[in-house]
Design a protein around this motif. Structure first.
Motif, mmCIF file in Angstrom:
data_model
loop_
_atom_site.group_PDB
_atom_site.id
_atom_site.type_symbol
_atom_site.label_atom_id
_atom_site.label_comp_id
_atom_site.label_asym_id
_atom_site.label_seq_id
_atom_site.Cartn_x
_atom_site.Cartn_y
_atom_site.Cartn_z
ATOM 1 N N LYS A 157 0.846 -1.206 0.000
ATOM 2 C CA LYS A 157 0.000 0.000 0.000
ATOM 3 C C LYS A 157 0.883 1.258 0.000
ATOM 4 C CE LYS A 157 -3.930 -2.262 0.437
ATOM 5 N NZ LYS A 157 -3.381 -3.613 0.535
ATOM 6 N N ILE A 158 0.342 2.341 -0.532
ATOM 7 C CA ILE A 158 1.078 3.612 -0.535
ATOM 8 C C ILE A 158 0.789 4.357 0.758
ATOM 9 C CG2 ILE A 158 1.299 5.878 -1.636
ATOM 10 C CD1 ILE A 158 0.672 4.550 -4.291
ATOM 11 N N LEU A 159 1.846 4.642 1.512
ATOM 12 C CA LEU A 159 1.714 5.471 2.705
ATOM 13 C C LEU A 159 2.181 6.879 2.345
ATOM 14 C CD1 LEU A 159 1.344 6.102 5.722
ATOM 15 C CD2 LEU A 159 3.670 5.268 6.109
ATOM 16 N N GLY A 160 1.284 7.840 2.440
ATOM 17 C CA GLY A 160 1.630 9.244 2.197
ATOM 18 C C GLY A 160 1.906 9.912 3.533
ATOM 19 N N ILE A 161 3.091 10.463 3.670
ATOM 20 C CA ILE A 161 3.454 11.120 4.930
ATOM 21 C C ILE A 161 3.453 12.630 4.687
ATOM 22 C CG2 ILE A 161 5.263 11.389 6.681
ATOM 23 C CD1 ILE A 161 6.066 8.495 6.186
ATOM 24 N N LEU A 162 2.608 13.314 5.422
ATOM 25 C CA LEU A 162 2.560 14.767 5.292
ATOM 26 C C LEU A 162 3.342 15.367 6.457
ATOM 27 C CD1 LEU A 162 1.554 17.253 3.861
ATOM 28 C CD2 LEU A 162 -0.644 17.019 5.038
ATOM 29 N N GLY A 163 4.525 15.891 6.139
ATOM 30 C CA GLY A 163 5.433 16.403 7.179
ATOM 31 C C GLY A 163 6.526 15.376 7.419
ATOM 32 N N MET A 164 7.680 15.603 6.775
ATOM 33 C CA MET A 164 8.738 14.587 6.820
ATOM 34 C C MET A 164 9.888 15.073 7.705
ATOM 35 S SD MET A 164 9.011 11.542 5.446
ATOM 36 C CE MET A 164 9.933 10.432 4.372
ATOM 37 N N GLY A 165 9.543 15.443 8.942
ATOM 38 C CA GLY A 165 10.573 15.775 9.931
ATOM 39 C C GLY A 165 11.023 14.488 10.609
ATOM 40 N N GLY A 166 11.530 14.621 11.838
ATOM 41 C CA GLY A 166 12.067 13.459 12.547
ATOM 42 C C GLY A 166 11.025 12.372 12.734
ATOM 43 N N ILE A 167 9.806 12.750 13.115
ATOM 44 C CA ILE A 167 8.767 11.733 13.350
ATOM 45 C C ILE A 167 8.344 11.113 12.014
ATOM 46 C CG2 ILE A 167 6.443 11.285 14.253
ATOM 47 C CD1 ILE A 167 6.915 13.660 16.204
ATOM 48 N N GLY A 168 8.110 11.949 11.019
ATOM 49 C CA GLY A 168 7.685 11.442 9.708
ATOM 50 C C GLY A 168 8.690 10.445 9.156
#
Ligand SMILES: O=CC(=O)O
Length: 334
Positions: A157-168
């Motif tokens: 599945k495609i996981l879209g991460i909005l906000g790719m800082g340390g947690i992302g």
């Protein structure tokens, strides 16, 4: 020479040994106030005069309210550093702090693993429709086979991460172990090393093509309601959403509508728009997996966050600088 004064807003629950190193070099003052009006009156009485550094917890908002211009006007003019225990500092008006010559720190990286762990737990739980099964079981409705709502596998599945800082980025690493394909959107594109194979796409593409969307962006005036009715309209039907950032990055009422219409099939939430209130439409919906803001709620991470914040206090007292000044203030003279 008089000793420096440090204001403690909230409590030290774990890092007592580290806190003692502050008590060794400074006088620690705790306010008597139990609400904002009392706190402002206490500031104005002169009882907090001479304080140069404050340590604050997320919960201390109950005593002071938001750290805004009104509060900063009441604070003693001697205050120069505000050390926040937490990654997200939406309770603090940073431009107002800058205008009042107060430098602010937070606790980046200390929270990454614990918050990403809860994100993955919510992601799998929402994908697999676990709340429906848990509820049926608790209600005594389990008769030997699981409820009819079949879940989905994360693999492929495609996981879209909005906000790719340390947690992302931490979420991305962990989601790869579940076979997910990672895409992200961020204010700016990361270096290939930090991307680690994640594909950078526009927000529109992220919404239109993600099977699962994870919100990992900070809350500030420009990210409030980043996900609202127009964005839900762009999403792939049946999308699963996970939010461990801040509730208000998403319009909660619009989320309730998107769940009701089926546009969003399920959601995993750790954070809410008006904590500790939760929209009744979320509470009533069995497709909503919810926990009460527990992203960093482990012994180890709470200890790390307190120690990190204390490092900032110590550096501020001894050297007049911070270990982790918030990004909005980097580059400002100390
Ligand atoms: O919500 C938790 C944090 O901001 O650290």
């Amino acid at each position: 020479m008089s000793r420096p004064k440090v204001l403690l807003l909230g409590k030290i629950d774990h890092a007592h040994v580290a806190w003692q190193t502050i008590a060794d070099i400074a006088d620690v003052i705790q306010p008597k106030a139990t609400n904002r009006d009392e706190f402002i009156a206490e500031c104005k009485s002169g009882a907090l005069d001479g304080i140069s550094v404050a340590y604050r917890t997320f919960d201390s908002v109950k005593i002071t309210g938001k750290i805004d211009s009104e509060l900063l006007d009441a604070f003693p003019k001697s205050i120069k550093f505000l050390c926040h225990n937490g990654a997200g500092y939406d309770q603090i008006d940073i431009p107002a702090c800058t205008a009042h010559d107060v430098r602010v720190s937070n606790t980046p990286t200390a929270v990454d693993d614990a918050t990403a762990d809860v994100t993955i737990w919510l992601l799998i739980g929402a994908l697999r429709n676990l709340p429906i099964g848990i509820e049926a079981l608790r209600a005594g409705k389990w008769r030997g086979s699981p409820p009819p709502a079949l879940g989905h596998d994360p693999q492929g599945k495609i996981l879209g991460i909005l906000g790719m800082g340390g947690i992302g980025r931490n979420v991305a690493t962990k989601a790869r172990a579940f076979g997910m394909r990672i895409r992200y959107h961020n204010r700016s594109r990361l270096s290939p090393e930090l991307e680690d194979g994640a594909e950078y796409v526009s927000l529109e593409t992220l919404l239109a093509e993600s099977d699962v969307l994870s919100l990992n962006l900070p809350l500030n005036p420009s990210t409030r309601h980043t996900i609202a009715a127009p964005q839900f309209a762009l999403m792939k039907p049946g999308i699963v959403i996970v939010n461990t950032a801040r509730g208000a990055v998403m319009d909660e009422a619009a989320l309730v509508d998107a769940l009701a219409s089926g546009k969003v099939s399920s959601v995993g939430l750790d954070v809410y728009e008006n904590e500790p209130e939760i929209h009744p439409g979320l509470l009533a919906n069995p497709n909503v997996l919810l926990v009460p803001h527990m992203g960093t709620w482990t012994q180890e991470t709470q200890q790390k966050m307190e120690e990190w914040t204390i490092d900032n206090v110590r550096l501020a007292v001894k050297e007049g600088k911070l270990k982790s000044i918030v990004p909005e203030q980097t580059g400002l003279a100390a």
